[in-house]
Structure formats: structure tokens, C-alpha cells
Design a protein around this motif. Sequence first.
Motif, short mmCIF file in Angstrom:
data_model
loop_
_atom_site.label_atom_id
_atom_site.label_comp_id
_atom_site.label_asym_id
_atom_site.label_seq_id
_atom_site.Cartn_x
_atom_site.Cartn_y
_atom_site.Cartn_z
N UNK A 134 54.76 35.93 45.67
CA UNK A 134 55.38 36.99 44.88
C UNK A 134 56.49 37.67 45.66
N UNK A 135 56.26 37.95 46.93
CA UNK A 135 57.29 38.59 47.76
C UNK A 135 58.50 37.69 47.90
N UNK A 181 51.69 39.23 55.32
CA UNK A 181 50.88 39.86 54.28
C UNK A 181 49.47 40.11 54.80
N UNK A 182 48.80 41.07 54.18
CA UNK A 182 47.43 41.39 54.53
C UNK A 182 46.54 40.18 54.23
N UNK A 183 45.69 39.84 55.18
CA UNK A 183 44.80 38.69 55.00
C UNK A 183 43.65 39.09 54.08
N UNK A 184 43.63 38.50 52.89
CA UNK A 184 42.54 38.68 51.94
C UNK A 184 42.54 37.47 51.01
N UNK A 185 41.78 37.51 49.99
CA UNK A 185 41.69 36.36 49.07
C UNK A 185 42.97 36.14 48.27
N UNK A 186 43.87 37.11 48.26
CA UNK A 186 45.09 37.03 47.46
C UNK A 186 46.35 36.87 48.30
N UNK A 187 46.22 36.65 49.60
CA UNK A 187 47.38 36.66 50.48
C UNK A 187 48.40 35.57 50.13
N UNK A 188 47.94 34.40 49.71
CA UNK A 188 48.88 33.34 49.33
C UNK A 188 49.70 33.71 48.11
N UNK A 241 48.93 39.22 41.19
CA UNK A 241 48.08 38.82 40.07
C UNK A 241 48.90 38.12 38.99
N UNK A 242 50.15 38.52 38.82
CA UNK A 242 51.03 37.84 37.87
C UNK A 242 51.29 36.40 38.32
#
Length: 68
Positions: free
Chosen positions: A31-32, A19-26, A42-43
Amino acid sequence: MLDQFHLCIHDSIENIVDVKIDCNCGYCAIAILLGMGKDSWSLVCNLLLKELVKWSDKYINLLSDIDR
């Protein structure tokens, strides 16, 4: 990414999510792996927050105190 792991565990690895490394990657990775798609991060985040609020006393007890 498989080459980042020792050869002895390659057969045990079923899914690798890059996944793309950003604040939401975890959240995106979770989710995936849950089959929800990467845009559902976000869900996953909101569901986790609801879980933590609903059972906060149990989590605090499990982790010893609020600071930990």
C-alpha cells in the motif's frame, strides 16, 4: 535499513519501507509503495482477494495445482 544490503546494490535501491512487523506488514508495504498510505493495507488485501477469486483458474493453472 540500507546497511542490510550489499554495497554494490545501494545505488539501485530507490525506496525502503520499514513497516511494523505484524500479520499485515506485507499488505502495508505494498500500500505504501503504491502511494496509498500505510492504513490502506486492508484495501490492498481485499483487492488481492478479489483478484485471486476472479482469476483462480488461471492462478491454479500457473501454479500447477491447488495444493501448491
